[in-house]
Write a protein that holds these residues in place. Structure first.
Motif, mmCIF file in Angstrom:
data_model
loop_
_atom_site.group_PDB
_atom_site.id
_atom_site.type_symbol
_atom_site.label_atom_id
_atom_site.label_comp_id
_atom_site.label_asym_id
_atom_site.label_seq_id
_atom_site.Cartn_x
_atom_site.Cartn_y
_atom_site.Cartn_z
ATOM 1 N N SER A 187 15.193 -1.081 4.775
ATOM 2 C CA SER A 187 16.212 -0.040 4.926
ATOM 3 C C SER A 187 16.636 0.578 3.600
ATOM 4 N N ARG A 188 15.901 0.303 2.535
ATOM 5 C CA ARG A 188 16.247 0.859 1.222
ATOM 6 C C ARG A 188 14.963 1.119 0.443
ATOM 7 N N ASP A 189 15.063 1.918 -0.604
ATOM 8 C CA ASP A 189 13.899 2.172 -1.450
ATOM 9 C C ASP A 189 13.514 0.886 -2.174
ATOM 10 N N ILE A 190 12.206 0.681 -2.351
ATOM 11 C CA ILE A 190 11.772 -0.520 -3.066
ATOM 12 C C ILE A 190 12.016 -0.327 -4.564
ATOM 13 N N PRO A 191 12.313 -1.405 -5.290
ATOM 14 C CA PRO A 191 12.636 -1.295 -6.722
ATOM 15 C C PRO A 191 11.455 -0.801 -7.552
ATOM 16 N N ALA A 192 11.771 -0.215 -8.701
ATOM 17 C CA ALA A 192 10.737 0.320 -9.595
ATOM 18 C C ALA A 192 9.784 -0.768 -10.067
ATOM 19 N N THR A 193 10.296 -1.986 -10.256
ATOM 20 C CA THR A 193 9.415 -3.078 -10.702
ATOM 21 C C THR A 193 8.357 -3.395 -9.650
ATOM 22 N N VAL A 194 8.730 -3.320 -8.384
ATOM 23 C CA VAL A 194 7.783 -3.573 -7.291
ATOM 24 C C VAL A 194 6.790 -2.421 -7.187
ATOM 25 N N VAL A 195 7.273 -1.204 -7.375
ATOM 26 C CA VAL A 195 6.384 -0.039 -7.361
ATOM 27 C C VAL A 195 5.274 -0.216 -8.394
ATOM 28 N N ALA A 196 5.634 -0.649 -9.605
ATOM 29 C CA ALA A 196 4.643 -0.829 -10.667
ATOM 30 C C ALA A 196 3.606 -1.878 -10.281
ATOM 31 N N LEU A 197 4.039 -2.957 -9.648
ATOM 32 C CA LEU A 197 3.092 -3.985 -9.205
ATOM 33 C C LEU A 197 2.106 -3.419 -8.185
ATOM 34 N N LEU A 198 2.634 -2.729 -7.185
ATOM 35 C CA LEU A 198 1.774 -2.210 -6.120
ATOM 36 C C LEU A 198 0.822 -1.138 -6.642
ATOM 37 N N GLN A 199 1.271 -0.357 -7.599
ATOM 38 C CA GLN A 199 0.404 0.683 -8.163
ATOM 39 C C GLN A 199 -0.752 0.083 -8.963
ATOM 40 N N ALA A 200 -0.590 -1.153 -9.423
ATOM 41 C CA ALA A 200 -1.656 -1.798 -10.193
ATOM 42 C C ALA A 200 -2.748 -2.384 -9.320
ATOM 43 N N ARG B 235 -4.044 -17.003 -5.205
ATOM 44 C CA ARG B 235 -2.788 -17.298 -5.872
ATOM 45 C C ARG B 235 -1.669 -16.602 -5.111
ATOM 46 N N VAL B 236 -0.523 -17.259 -4.994
ATOM 47 C CA VAL B 236 0.657 -16.682 -4.357
ATOM 48 C C VAL B 236 1.700 -16.422 -5.430
ATOM 49 N N ALA B 237 2.287 -15.232 -5.398
ATOM 50 C CA ALA B 237 3.334 -14.886 -6.372
ATOM 51 C C ALA B 237 4.491 -14.230 -5.640
ATOM 52 N N GLY B 238 5.677 -14.778 -5.861
ATOM 53 C CA GLY B 238 6.879 -14.123 -5.368
ATOM 54 C C GLY B 238 7.279 -13.007 -6.300
ATOM 55 N N LEU B 239 8.346 -12.316 -5.948
ATOM 56 C CA LEU B 239 8.787 -11.180 -6.756
ATOM 57 C C LEU B 239 9.109 -11.583 -8.192
ATOM 58 N N ALA B 240 9.621 -12.782 -8.360
ATOM 59 C CA ALA B 240 10.020 -13.213 -9.707
ATOM 60 C C ALA B 240 8.822 -13.597 -10.566
ATOM 61 N N GLU B 241 7.719 -14.042 -9.935
ATOM 62 C CA GLU B 241 6.576 -14.546 -10.714
ATOM 63 C C GLU B 241 5.488 -13.514 -10.971
ATOM 64 N N ALA B 242 5.374 -12.524 -10.090
ATOM 65 C CA ALA B 242 4.241 -11.597 -10.173
ATOM 66 C C ALA B 242 4.341 -10.719 -11.417
ATOM 67 N N THR B 243 3.226 -10.524 -12.072
ATOM 68 C CA THR B 243 3.156 -9.618 -13.224
ATOM 69 C C THR B 243 2.109 -8.553 -12.992
ATOM 70 N N TYR B 244 2.250 -7.494 -13.757
ATOM 71 C CA TYR B 244 1.300 -6.391 -13.673
ATOM 72 C C TYR B 244 -0.120 -6.884 -13.906
ATOM 73 N N GLU B 245 -0.310 -7.747 -14.895
ATOM 74 C CA GLU B 245 -1.652 -8.244 -15.219
ATOM 75 C C GLU B 245 -2.216 -9.083 -14.078
ATOM 76 N N ASP B 246 -1.370 -9.897 -13.426
ATOM 77 C CA ASP B 246 -1.833 -10.669 -12.263
ATOM 78 C C ASP B 246 -2.407 -9.747 -11.202
ATOM 79 N N VAL B 247 -1.679 -8.699 -10.912
ATOM 80 C CA VAL B 247 -2.104 -7.768 -9.859
ATOM 81 C C VAL B 247 -3.379 -7.047 -10.271
ATOM 82 N N ARG B 248 -3.431 -6.601 -11.519
ATOM 83 C CA ARG B 248 -4.603 -5.852 -11.978
ATOM 84 C C ARG B 248 -5.867 -6.688 -11.938
ATOM 85 N N ARG B 249 -5.756 -7.986 -12.218
ATOM 86 C CA ARG B 249 -6.943 -8.856 -12.238
ATOM 87 C C ARG B 249 -7.431 -9.211 -10.833
ATOM 88 N N ALA B 250 -6.557 -9.177 -9.856
ATOM 89 C CA ALA B 250 -6.940 -9.577 -8.498
ATOM 90 C C ALA B 250 -7.923 -8.573 -7.908
#
Length: 458
Positions: A110-123, A82-97
Motif C-alpha cells: 500500500s506504499r511506494d517501495i523504498p529507494a534502497t529496495v529499488v536499487a537492489l531490484l534494478q541490479a 543464498r537468502v537475504a533479507g532487506l537488511a542483509e542484501a547488497t547491490y553486489e549480491d544481487v548483481r552476482r546472482a
C-alpha cells in the motif's frame, strides 16, 4: 496436502489482495500453505531453468516466508542458493546472482517501495517474482513507485486483477498459477465478483433446428453519411449468427455484401416493426445525429441497444442519457468524455460507470474491462496488439449486438463478444485490418473449447 478440484463456478475468479487475505484467514493453516507455496515456486523454477546461482530476496511477511521455503527446496536439489533479507542484501549480491527470486513484497503493498529496495531490484539480471513483482499493486496493476520486470511470476490459488491489468500485466512476464491446498469452500464466503474473461463466463446461443431467420435475431445498424463503420458492424453481426441484419441509411448506397438489407426509411418508421429488437447506434453517425437517434430509440422503449462511438460522445458528461442502453463500448477517450478519467483503478472505474449509466460497460483497451451494473466484472486477456487499428471497435459493437439479438443477456453477450473478438484477432495475426475479423468469427465460435463448454452445460 492434496488439492481439491477447482470449482467450475469460480475457476477464473480474480481475488483482490484483501480477498486473498480473507481466504488465508478462512483457511487457517498458514504454515502449511506457506510450505506448499514455496515448494510450488521451487518446482516451477526447476522445470524452467538450469541450475545457477540464486539469490532469494525475502521480505518480512508471508511473501518472504514463501521465498525462504523455495530456497530450501532449491538447495535440496543441489542449487547454490543464498537468502537475504532487506537488511542483509547488497547491490553486489544481487548483481552476482544469475537468478533473483523476488519475495520482498506481496500483492497487498500500500506504499511506494523504498529507494534502497529499488536499487537492489534494478541490479537483478533475471527475476522470478513470488505472487507479484515487488512494487506492483495486485488490486489495480499500478506501480507503487517502482516494480521490476519479471521473467516469470508464480502466484497461488487464484490470480489477482493486477496480473491482468496494465502496466502490471506487462511486468509479470509469464504468470503461473499453482494450487497449494487452499480449500475451495473459502470462495463461498468471499463470493468473488471479478473474473478473467473466457468461455467459462458465457454459453453461446444454439440454433433451434426448427427455427427461422427472425428467431435467430434481428439487428439494425444505424448509418450516417460515413457508412464504413456501420458496414463493419453489420458484417460482424451477420457472421456472429444474427438471422437478419439491416443497414439503416439516410440515403441509397451500394452494398458490398449480398444478403445485407438496406433500408432508407425514417427511424420512426423502422421502429414500427416490432421484430427490430436490437440496434447499434453511434458508428459513423456524427455526434448530433447519434444523440438524437439514441434518444428516439430509448423513448420507443423495449429495445436492446449497443451504443458506441458518436453516441457516447453525444452523452459527454451526462451518463444518465445512456439509461436504457444494454451495452456501451467506449475506448479510453470516450469513457473520459462521459464519466471522467478512469484513474489508477480501471476495474473500480468501470464498475462505477456501469452503475451510473445502468448499462454493461466495455472499457476497451489492451486489458478490456467488462462491468455490469450489478457489480460483476471481467478482465479480458486474449486481445493481441494487432487490434489497435481503425474499425475494430465497430466490429465488436456488431458482434455484441448479434449475441444480444440471439437472446444472450447483456453482460454475457459483452464478455463473449470481447473474447471472440480477441480470438479472431489472434487468428488474423500481424497486419490485421478490421475487415479481416468478421470472416474469422464463425471459426472461432465453432472452436473445440467453446463446443466443449456448450456441450457440458446442455
Amino acid at each position: 496436502m492434496p488439492d481439491a478440484p477447482m470449482r467450475e463456478d469460480f475457476i477464473n475468479a480474480l481475488l483482490t489482495p484483501l480477498e486473498m487475505g480473507r481466504a488465508d484467514a478462512l483457511a487457517g493453516n498458514v504454515a502449511e500453505l506457506m510450505e506448499a507455496a514455496g515448494r510450488a515456486v521451487a518446482r516451477v523454477i526447476l522445470q524452467r531453468y538450469r541450475p545457477c546461482r540464486v539469490l532469494v530476496l525475502a521480505g518480512p511477511g508471508n511473501n518472504g516466508g514463501d521465498g525462504r521455503v523455495a530456497a530450501r527446496y532449491l538447495a535440496q536439489a543441489g542449487w547454490p542458493v543464498r537468502v537475504a533479507g532487506l537488511a542483509e542484501a547488497t547491490y553486489e549480491d544481487v548483481r552476482r546472482a544469475e537468478l533473483v527470486i523476488d519475495a520482498l513484497f506481496g500483492a497487498g503493498l500500500s506504499r511506494d517501495i523504498p529507494a534502497t529496495v529499488v536499487a537492489l531490484l534494478q541490479a537483478a539480471r533475471r527475476i522470478v517474482a513470488v505472487d507479484v513483482p515487488s512494487g506492483l499493486d495486485g488490486g489495480t496493476g499500478q506501480i507503487r513507485g517502482y516494480a521490476p520486470q519479471a521473467e516469470l511470476t508464480v502466484t497461488f490459488f487464484r490470480k489477482k486483477p493486477g496480473h491482468l491489468l496494465y502496466p502490471g500485466r506487462g511486468l509479470c512476464g509469464e504468470v503461473v498459477l499453482r494450487q497449494i491446498g487452499m480449500p475451495e469452500h473459502v470462495l463461498d464466503d468471499i463470493r468473488p465478483r471479478a473474473y478473467e474473461n473466457g468461455p467459462g463466463l458465457f454459453t453461446l446461443p444454439a440454433r433451434d433446428v426448427t427455427g427461422h431467420k427472425y428467431a435467430a435475431g434481428d439487428v439494425t445498424v444505424l448509418c450516417g453519411t460515413l457508412p464504413g463503420a456501420a458496414r463493419l458492424a453489420c458484417a460482424a453481426a451477420r457472421r456472429a449468427g444474427a438471422g437478419m441484419v439491416t443497414l439503416a441509411a439516410e440515403m441509397p448506397m451500394a452494398l458490398p455484401e449480398a444478403g445485407l438489407i438496406l433500408r432508407t426509411d425514417s427511424l420512426e418508421s423502422l421502429l414500427q416493426d416490432q421484430r427490430r429488437q436490437c440496434w447499434v447506434v453511434g458508428p459513423g453517425l456524427g455526434v448530433a445525429q447519434a444523440g438524437a437517434k439514441l434518444a428516439a430509440l430509448l423513448a420507443a422503449g423495449g429495445r436492446k441497444i449497443v451504443a458506441d462511438a458518436d453516441a457516447l460522445t453525444a452523452c459527454a458528461g451526462a451518463p444518465g442519457l445512456l439509461r436504457g442502453v444494454a451495452v456501451i463500448t467506449p475506448h479510453a477517450a470516450e469513457f473520459t468524455r462521459v464519466f471522467g478519467t478512469a484513474g489508477p483503478d480501471k476495474l473500480a472505474a468501470t464498475r462505477r460507470a456501469a452503475t451510473l449509466c445502468g448499462a454493461v460497460v466495455v472499457l476497451k483497451g489492451a486489458d478490456t474491462v467488462i462491468a455490469s451494473p450489478d457489480g460483476r466484472a471481467a478482465i479480458n486477456a486474449n486481445a493481441p496488439p494487432y487490434l489497435a487499428t481503425g474499425g475494430t471497435g465497430d466490429v465488436l459493437a456488431g458482434l455484441i449486438a448479434a449475441l444480444l439479438a440471439q437472446g444472450m443477456a447483456p453482460y454475457e453477450a459483452a464478455c463473449a463478444g470481447v473474447w471472440l473478438h480477441g480470438a479472431a484477432a489472434n487468428q488474423a495475426g500481424p497486419g490485421l485490418l478490421a475487415e479481416d475479423l468478421p470472416p474469422l468469427i464463425p471459426g472461432v465460435m465453432a472452436s473445440p473449447l467453446l463446443r466443449r463448454r456448450n456441450h457440458s452445460l446442455q
